[in-house]
Design a protein around this motif. Structure first.
Motif, PDB file in Angstrom:
ATOM      1  N   GLU A  45     -61.460  65.091 -28.026  1.00 29.32           N
ATOM      2  CA  GLU A  45     -60.863  65.800 -28.975  1.00 29.32           C
ATOM      3  C   GLU A  45     -62.103  64.595 -30.065  1.00 29.32           C
ATOM      4  O   GLU A  45     -62.484  64.433 -30.081  1.00 29.32           O
ATOM      5  CB  GLU A  45     -59.218  64.259 -29.356  1.00 29.32           C
ATOM      6  N   GLN A 104     -59.813  70.160 -27.834  1.00 26.72           N
ATOM      7  CA  GLN A 104     -59.820  69.841 -29.420  1.00 26.72           C
ATOM      8  C   GLN A 104     -60.604  69.702 -30.658  1.00 26.72           C
ATOM      9  O   GLN A 104     -61.535  68.693 -30.487  1.00 26.72           O
ATOM     10  CB  GLN A 104     -58.708  68.871 -30.038  1.00 26.72           C
ATOM     11  N   SER A 164     -57.610  74.081 -28.656  1.00 27.70           N
ATOM     12  CA  SER A 164     -56.770  74.374 -30.160  1.00 27.70           C
ATOM     13  C   SER A 164     -58.571  74.243 -30.901  1.00 27.70           C
ATOM     14  O   SER A 164     -59.022  73.963 -30.829  1.00 27.70           O
ATOM     15  CB  SER A 164     -55.792  72.962 -30.566  1.00 27.70           C
ATOM     16  N   THR A 204     -59.369  74.981 -34.985  1.00 28.73           N
ATOM     17  CA  THR A 204     -59.296  75.342 -36.523  1.00 28.73           C
ATOM     18  C   THR A 204     -60.307  75.279 -37.001  1.00 28.73           C
ATOM     19  O   THR A 204     -61.002  73.929 -37.180  1.00 28.73           O
ATOM     20  CB  THR A 204     -58.199  74.273 -36.365  1.00 28.73           C
ATOM     21  N   LEU A 232     -57.818  78.665 -25.206  1.00 29.63           N
ATOM     22  CA  LEU A 232     -57.276  78.705 -26.329  1.00 29.63           C
ATOM     23  C   LEU A 232     -55.973  79.136 -26.344  1.00 29.63           C
ATOM     24  O   LEU A 232     -55.524  80.294 -26.041  1.00 29.63           O
ATOM     25  CB  LEU A 232     -58.217  79.547 -26.721  1.00 29.63           C
ATOM     26  N   GLN A 233     -55.266  78.513 -26.748  1.00 28.65           N
ATOM     27  CA  GLN A 233     -53.867  78.957 -27.274  1.00 28.65           C
ATOM     28  C   GLN A 233     -53.005  78.781 -28.746  1.00 28.65           C
ATOM     29  O   GLN A 233     -52.605  79.107 -29.098  1.00 28.65           O
ATOM     30  CB  GLN A 233     -53.115  77.654 -26.905  1.00 28.65           C
ATOM     31  N   TYR A 234     -54.450  77.916 -29.668  1.00 29.28           N
ATOM     32  CA  TYR A 234     -54.113  78.113 -31.288  1.00 29.28           C
ATOM     33  C   TYR A 234     -55.450  78.421 -31.356  1.00 29.28           C
ATOM     34  O   TYR A 234     -56.349  77.485 -31.720  1.00 29.28           O
ATOM     35  CB  TYR A 234     -53.742  76.596 -31.596  1.00 29.28           C
ATOM     36  N   ASP A 265     -57.046  78.828 -36.062  1.00 26.14           N
ATOM     37  CA  ASP A 265     -56.620  78.989 -37.324  1.00 26.14           C
ATOM     38  C   ASP A 265     -57.821  79.407 -37.927  1.00 26.14           C
ATOM     39  O   ASP A 265     -58.950  78.408 -37.870  1.00 26.14           O
ATOM     40  CB  ASP A 265     -55.866  77.754 -37.903  1.00 26.14           C
ATOM     41  N   GLU A 324     -50.903  81.341 -31.208  1.00 34.84           N
ATOM     42  CA  GLU A 324     -50.427  81.382 -32.601  1.00 34.84           C
ATOM     43  C   GLU A 324     -52.193  81.786 -32.790  1.00 34.84           C
ATOM     44  O   GLU A 324     -53.254  81.322 -32.531  1.00 34.84           O
ATOM     45  CB  GLU A 324     -50.428  79.709 -33.079  1.00 34.84           C
TER      46      GLU A 324
END
Length: 991
Positions: free
Chosen positions: A356, A381, A405, A407, A427-429, A431, A453
């Motif tokens: 992370e 992450q 994740s 972002t 990958l799940q998220y 942004d 998402e």
């Protein structure tokens, strides 16, 4: 003649006198032992008398037919048959702690953890001068710190955590010179920590997080040379960290997050902290640079410096080869374009265990370096949003193939989305909103089959929406709004069955018709296609979007009539049809949508009368006014909301009394303006805050609905409907609700629940950052207790309610744990009431496509528009298997036909120990022992019998989990059978 009071020893009478003396001493000891036995027996009887509830019948063995040394939870010394250990953990006992416990003068261990003992700790414990361990973790004890315990000078372990103790920690704690482990977590202790505590030179662990402690950490902390773990997070500590703390070379865990600490950290801070593994300083007011000596703390595994005021360049951390978590978010790092501020990322390439990594919301500028793609492939992450990063994303970022994740929102990133993103198979998220990305959305986006998402909004993307997006079968939220997309909307967008939160393609240049396949979005909550160039008629199929709450079609060129099928959307709350070319009348059927609060049909060519019945009749719930548009007369309804009192009338407690009202202002003040300090969790539709209501002076959890998301309004209504007439010890207890407007005039909805200090089951099964704290682990009796609580709740919902309730979203994050570790099922935002026909409840009830969460929702929900009791049972079965294996049903290993159910099925019965959660296995041998390190010479009796009980318990629980999670709904166990089997397991396990 010698006086009779003297004994004369001569060779002739010496042996007889010695025999008399031995007889005298022996009988004296025997009499003393008998008296002591009777005293212990009486003390235990008095202890039993103080118990008001014994749901497991653990004290049924405490009777005259058995010697008290053989009573359950009691252990005696072999020499004098005096009670040395009283252990009654996890039996849900209710009552007070009898003062007679102070008569157990040989007692070394008193452990009453995870029960419901209330009242004060008796002062008589001060007599227990042999006591080594006092464990009162997780009860409902009150009052000040039990001062009597400070007289037990041999105490090594004192566990008072997760109770309701208050007041100051007394200076007398300094009398416990042998104390090694002190647990005070989650109480209401206040004031400064007394200086006497820092004289406890044997102290190894000090855990006092989640209290109201204040004041400075004094320099005297340096006296604790053996200190390994200090946890003072979530308090009100202030001032600077004393320099003496940096000399505690044995320190392994330092957690000071979310206090009011300040100042800069000395450059040589880490020079003597050679054993430090975890340092958490998040949520304070630290300033200055990160100490350069951190590069010598080779054992560091987790570093959290987020939410502070750190500045400057981040040191090169490549020497920290064990680093797995690095969080630098929300600081003032970077901002100096004259130096290479990305070198620290290059150094992290050496950290092969990094999982992370976050440096979001800082001042990093310039181009993201290519070597970011050389970081550990274990990274799951990565967050770097909220900086000033510009230019193109390096294609090498696609090397991080295990990302879950990613972002990068709110930067200045440009050019196209790299095709290498197609490598993110896990990958799940994702942004990427609010940047300057251009070019087309690459077709490789369809390779991201695990995405739930995806946010590409507020960019400069052009071209068509790729039809490959239809391959993302797990998408729940998709936002392409505020771009330059053109062409028609591909039908594949509407063929994603999981879309349930949001589909937003507004503010683009899309043209053509709205495809009839829109009716396939059975579960969608918010659909926004506004401000495009769409034309032709609004398809009748839109009425098949059963879960729609917000529908925005304004700013297009739709013509024809308003489809009457919109009246089928019984949960529709906002409908905007303005700025189109619609004609005809407003369908009378719309008056049957009882929850409609916003209706805007302005700037069309409508005519005729406005419906006058139903919701249109009640002008206190739906306001409207007359407006002329072109040469036709029509009505516009806008800016409407439910009045608080009209909404609250639908929510009642179990006694049919109206629940107390709270205003938005009450909740705003109680949560300090809904601050992050009080944020304790978030979900798909809501955020949850800890608060203290002025009216009740009680700690509560405030669940605030995010009304910008798809199903939030419907979730609020569903939860109110489900909870208004149900009450059970294993269901989350609601205190009140609020339906109002905020200070900006926006709709506001919140539910107020009793606060659960132990949080959710999910955080105990998968503790993540809290893994260093062994208390964040559930042993086998605890897991059995939780499973039984959930099963009782489902039995009540399915069979004991006047109108049966289907939960529809049972999973660990929706199970809360009380102080005594009892389970409470929560979050009824997707719940459905089963209609009753002729006195009989129906097996299934109509709903809106896929409900629940992927991995926990049963397979039939993917093909049917109905939910059922059997669906809840499937979710329960998966939850049981997750609790036993420690594996989440959506893990990467469960693909290509493999599932959690099949994984367990293939291992049973011969290999079940190979699939049991490793953290659970590590505790199995400790289930009936005293806390670690208390009595090294105590051993488990009947070890073989215990081993057999454990294995039988595990196998029986696995059988239930498998039987509940089979694919065929008809073949699943029902909750009556489940509860019957669980009671048998409980009785056998505790036998």
């Amino acid at each position: 003649m010698q006086p009779s009071s003297y004994l004369v020893f001569s060779p002739s009478n010496m042996s007889s006198h010695l025999l008399c003396l031995f007889f005298f001493l022996f009988t004296s000891n025997a009499v003393a032992s008998a008296l002591g036995n009777e005293s212990d027996h009486l003390a235990l009887i008095k202890f039993k008398d103080s118990i008001s509830s014994d749901p497991f019948g653990v004290l049924s063995t405490w009777n005259s037919s058995t010697h008290f040394c053989n009573w359950q939870g009691v252990k005696c010394g072999s020499k004098h048959q005096r009670v040395t250990k009283l252990t009654l953990d996890l039996y849900n006992l209710q009552g007070s702690i009898s003062p007679y416990v102070g008569n157990l003068s040989f007692l070394r261990v008193l452990s009453l953890q995870l029960n419901n003992f209330h009242g004060h700790v008796p002062q008589t414990i001060s007599r227990l001068f042999r006591l080594r361990a006092l464990a009162l973790y997780s009860n409902n004890l009150v009052g000040e710190f039990p001062i009597g315990a400070t007289n037990c000078s041999k105490l090594k372990t004192l566990m008072l955590d997760h109770n309701h103790f208050s007041g100051h920690i007394p200076v007398e704690i300094g009398f416990l010179g042998n104390l090694e482990r002190l647990f005070l977590v989650s109480n209401n202790f206040s004031g400064p920590i007394p200086l006497s505590m820092w004289n406890l030179s044997s102290l190894v662990l000090l855990s006092a997080a989640y209290n109201n402690l204040e004041g400075n950490i004094p320099d005297e902390i340096g006296h604790l040379k053996d200190l390994v773990n200090i946890s003072l997070g979530v308090n009100k500590m202030s001032g600077k960290i004393p320099h003496s703390l940096y000399n505690l070379s044995s320190l392994s865990v330092l957690t000071l997050s979310f206090n009011q600490l300040e100042g800069s950290l000395p450059s040589n801070m880490f020079s003597n902290l050679s054993n430090l593994r975890i340092i958490e300083l998040a949520g304070n007011q630290f300033s200055g640079p990160i100490p350069t000596s951190i590069t010598t703390a080779f054992g560091l595994q987790e570093v959290d410096f987020s939410i502070n005021n750190f500045v400057g360049q981040v040191p090169n951390l490549g020497s920290l080869r064990n680093l797995s978590v690095l969080d630098l978010g929300t600081n003032d790092f970077g901002g100096n374009s004259s130096i290479n501020e990305w070198e620290f990322i290059k150094s992290l390439i050496n950290c092969s265990k990094l999982q992370e990594f976050g440096f979001e919301y800082n001042n990093f500028v310039g181009h993201l370096p290519n070597f970011i793609g050389n970081l550990s492939t274990k990274i799951s992450q990565l967050a770097f949003g909220g900086n000033q990063i510009s230019e193109q994303i390096p294609t090498e970022l696609g090397n991080l193939v295990n990302l879950i994740s990613l972002t990068m929102e709110n930067n200045h990133l440009t050019e196209s989305i790299p095709t290498s993103f197609g490598n993110f198979q896990k990958l799940q998220y994702l942004d990427m909103n609010s940047n300057k990305f251009s070019g087309e959305i690459p077709a490789i986006i369809g390779n991201l089959s695990q995405l739930s998402e995806l946010d590409l909004s507020h960019n400069m993307l052009n071209g068509n929406i790729p039809s490959a997006i239809g391959n993302c079968k797990r998408l729940q939220s998709l936002d392409f709004s505020y771009n330059n997309l053109s062409g028609i909307i591909p039908s594949q967008v509407f063929e994603i069955p999981s879309l349930s939160i949001l589909l937003n393609i507004s503010h683009n240049s899309l043209s053509g018709s709205l495809p009839s396949e829109i009716g396939l979005l059975k579960s969608i909550g918010t659909l926004d296609v506004s401000e495009n160039h769409l034309s032709n008629k609004i398809p009748e199929a839109i009425g098949e979007c059963e879960s729609l709450e917000y529908l925005y079609l304004q700013g297009n060129s739709f013509h024809g009539i308003i489809p009457p099928s919109l009246a089928s959307l019984k949960g529709l709350q906002h409908l905007d049809l303005s700025q189109n070319q619609l004609s005809g009348t407003i369908p009378q059927e719309l008056q049957n949508i009882s929850v409609l609060v916003y209706f805007n049909a302005s700037f069309n060519m409508l005519e005729g009368e406005v419906p006058m019945n139903g919701v249109f009749r009640n002008t206190t719930e739906l306001s409207y006014h007359l407006q002329l548009c072109f040469f036709f007369c029509f009505h516009q309804f806008l800016h409407s909301f439910l009045e608080e009192e009209d909404k609250e009338k639908h929510l009642y407690n179990a006694t049919n009394e109206k629940v107390p009202r709270v205003s938005y202002q009450n909740l705003y003040n109680a949560t300090n303006g809904f601050s992050n300090e009080n944020l304790i969790g978030s979900g798909g539709y809501s955020s949850v805050y800890k608060a203290i209501l002025d009216s009740a002076e009680e700690v509560v959890a405030v669940k605030v609905l995010n009304l910008q998301l798809k199903g939030a309004h419907k979730s609020f209504t569903a939860e109110c409907n489900a909870l208004r007439n149900i009450r059970h010890r294993n269901l989350a207890k609601i205190v009140t609700c609020c339906s109002s407007v905020d200070y900006k005039g926006n709709d506001f909805k919140a539910l107020v629940y009793e606060y659960m200090s132990n949080g959710s089951l999910d955080k105990w099964l998968h503790p993540n950052r809290e893994s260093s704290n062994k208390l964040r682990t559930l042993n086998l009796p605890q897991r059995l207790q939780v499973i039984m609580g959930i099963a009782c709740a489902l039995h009540y919902l399915h069979y004991e309610c006047e109108q049966p309730v289907i939960h529809c979203d049972l999973k660990p994050s929706n199970v809360l744990l009380e102080d005594n570790m009892d389970a409470q099922v929560s979050d009824f935002g997707l719940a459905r009431l089963i209609p009753v026909v002729d006195g009989n409840s129906q097996n299934q009830t109509s709903t809106s496509g896929i409900k629940g969460t992927i991995g926990y929702a049963p397979p039939e929900y993917g093909t049917s528009s109905q939910v059922s009791i059997e669906g809840d049972i499937y979710s329960f079965g998966i939850l049981v298997l997750e609790m036993l294996t420690g594996k989440i049903p959506t893990e990467e290993m469960f693909k290509d036909g493999c599932s959690l159910h099949n994984y367990v099925r293939d291992a049973c019965p011969d290999n079940i120990l190979e699939i049991v959660d490793t953290t659970l296995l590590s505790l199995i041998g400790e289930e009936i022992q005293a806390p670690t390190g208390v009595e090294e010479n105590n051993h488990i009796e009947n070890e073989g019998h215990l081993q057999s009980n454990v294995e039988n318990c595990l196998f029986s629980l696995f059988k239930i989990g498998l039987a509940c999670s089979v694919d065929s709904p008809r073949e699943r166990m029902n909750m009556m059978e489940v509860n019957r089997e669980l009671n048998i397991i409980k009785n056998n396990f505790h036998a």
